[in-house]
Scaffold this motif. Structure first.
Motif, PDB file in Angstrom:
ATOM      1  N   TYR A  42      59.267  16.044 -22.758  1.00 25.24           N
ATOM      2  CA  TYR A  42      60.085  14.863 -22.476  1.00 25.24           C
ATOM      3  C   TYR A  42      61.386  15.227 -21.757  1.00 25.24           C
ATOM      4  O   TYR A  42      62.350  14.478 -21.799  1.00 25.24           O
ATOM      5  CB  TYR A  42      60.378  14.064 -23.754  1.00 25.24           C
ATOM      6  N   GLY A  43      61.378  16.346 -21.057  1.00 25.61           N
ATOM      7  CA  GLY A  43      62.550  16.777 -20.306  1.00 25.61           C
ATOM      8  C   GLY A  43      62.432  16.551 -18.812  1.00 25.61           C
ATOM      9  O   GLY A  43      63.420  16.661 -18.092  1.00 25.61           O
ATOM     10  N   ARG A  44      61.223  16.272 -18.337  1.00 25.46           N
ATOM     11  CA  ARG A  44      60.989  16.056 -16.913  1.00 25.46           C
ATOM     12  C   ARG A  44      60.094  14.839 -16.724  1.00 25.46           C
ATOM     13  O   ARG A  44      59.280  14.519 -17.581  1.00 25.46           O
ATOM     14  CB  ARG A  44      60.274  17.261 -16.294  1.00 25.46           C
ATOM     15  N   THR A  45      60.211  14.208 -15.566  1.00 27.60           N
ATOM     16  CA  THR A  45      59.291  13.139 -15.192  1.00 27.60           C
ATOM     17  C   THR A  45      58.110  13.760 -14.446  1.00 27.60           C
ATOM     18  O   THR A  45      58.153  14.938 -14.061  1.00 27.60           O
ATOM     19  CB  THR A  45      59.973  12.110 -14.270  1.00 27.60           C
TER      20      THR A  45
ATOM     21  N   GLN B 145      55.455   5.119 -16.855  1.00 27.87           N
ATOM     22  CA  GLN B 145      56.347   4.800 -17.970  1.00 27.87           C
ATOM     23  C   GLN B 145      55.545   4.109 -19.056  1.00 27.87           C
ATOM     24  O   GLN B 145      54.719   3.246 -18.765  1.00 27.87           O
ATOM     25  CB  GLN B 145      57.492   3.898 -17.498  1.00 27.87           C
TER      26      GLN B 145
ATOM     27  N   GLU C   6      61.135   6.133 -20.318  1.00 31.30           N
ATOM     28  CA  GLU C   6      61.955   6.584 -19.185  1.00 31.30           C
ATOM     29  C   GLU C   6      61.136   7.400 -18.181  1.00 31.30           C
ATOM     30  O   GLU C   6      61.688   7.922 -17.218  1.00 31.30           O
ATOM     31  CB  GLU C   6      63.148   7.413 -19.678  1.00 31.30           C
TER      32      GLU C   6
ATOM     33  N   ARG D  25      59.788  22.071 -21.707  1.00 36.88           N
ATOM     34  CA  ARG D  25      60.755  20.991 -21.948  1.00 36.88           C
ATOM     35  C   ARG D  25      60.024  19.670 -22.167  1.00 36.88           C
ATOM     36  O   ARG D  25      60.032  18.796 -21.312  1.00 36.88           O
ATOM     37  CB  ARG D  25      61.717  20.861 -20.767  1.00 36.88           C
TER      38      ARG D  25
ATOM     39  N   ARG E 105      59.563  10.253 -18.826  1.00 34.41           N
ATOM     40  CA  ARG E 105      59.525  11.686 -19.143  1.00 34.41           C
ATOM     41  C   ARG E 105      58.202  12.016 -19.818  1.00 34.41           C
ATOM     42  O   ARG E 105      57.667  11.217 -20.580  1.00 34.41           O
ATOM     43  CB  ARG E 105      60.709  12.051 -20.043  1.00 34.41           C
TER      44      ARG E 105
ATOM     45  N   HIS F  20      53.781   9.673 -21.391  1.00 33.22           N
ATOM     46  CA  HIS F  20      54.932   9.346 -20.559  1.00 33.22           C
ATOM     47  C   HIS F  20      55.737   8.298 -21.319  1.00 33.22           C
ATOM     48  O   HIS F  20      55.239   7.191 -21.560  1.00 33.22           O
ATOM     49  CB  HIS F  20      54.459   8.813 -19.199  1.00 33.22           C
TER      50      HIS F  20
ATOM     51  N   ASN G 295      55.484   8.650 -10.981  1.00 36.20           N
ATOM     52  CA  ASN G 295      55.893   8.491 -12.371  1.00 36.20           C
ATOM     53  C   ASN G 295      55.129   7.375 -13.068  1.00 36.20           C
ATOM     54  O   ASN G 295      54.767   6.377 -12.454  1.00 36.20           O
ATOM     55  CB  ASN G 295      57.395   8.176 -12.459  1.00 36.20           C
TER      56      ASN G 295
ATOM     57  N   ASP H 175      59.301  15.106 -11.215  1.00 37.33           N
ATOM     58  CA  ASP H 175      59.956  16.408 -11.367  1.00 37.33           C
ATOM     59  C   ASP H 175      58.914  17.525 -11.418  1.00 37.33           C
ATOM     60  O   ASP H 175      59.036  18.545 -10.733  1.00 37.33           O
ATOM     61  CB  ASP H 175      60.794  16.458 -12.649  1.00 37.33           C
TER      62      ASP H 175
END
Length: 137
Positions: free
Chosen positions: A48-51, A9, A103, A46, A105, A100, A7, A54
């Motif tokens: 900004y619905g998944r990192t 951020q 958070e 989606r 996402r 990103h 991830n 994910d």
């Protein structure tokens, strides 16, 4: 078992220096979905619905026939380091930057858009590039 993460951020991953196209292009859809097509579908459906984690795990799970909701399989997958979205074909070949948020996402940003130019110039974000497809000559 320690869990690794891919991830980011507050980061904008720009397209690679050797990306062959100057716009965001949807990867071709084949019978067996490619990593590029899966990354594109998972992020585009989606924003900004998944990192990144994910997206990377769901891609792995879908290609291997694993339930994407299997927490044990996900923990095992991230028990060792995994390539991050800098290595995704989206930024290397298809002209997509990835933003990103705070958070972690992720959303796709086409290279030829005003949003891409604004994010690329945003001093509040960390900046990096997608990995090159070939070695520098």
């Amino acid at each position: 078992m320690a869990e690794h993460t891919a991830n980011y951020q507050g980061t904008f991953i720009e397209v690679s220096e050797d990306c062959p196209i100057d716009h965001g292009a949807e990867p071709p859809i084949a019978e067996n979905l490619s990593i590029a097509a899966l990354h594109y579908r998972l992020i585009a459906e989606r924003p900004y619905g998944r990192t990144s984690d994910d997206v990377i795990f769901e891609t792995h799970a879908l290609r291997k026939g694993i339930d994407p909701g299997d927490a044990a399989a996900r923990a095992e997958f991230f028990s060792k380091g995994q390539p991050c979205l800098r290595s995704s074909p989206l930024g290397k070949r298809y002209g997509w930057g990835t933003h990103h948020d705070a958070e972690g996402r992720v959303a796709l940003v086409p290279r030829d858009s005003e949003q891409y130019a604004a994010l690329a110039a945003d001093p509040t974000l960390a900046h990096t590039r997608a990995m090159r497809s070939s070695r520098a000559k």
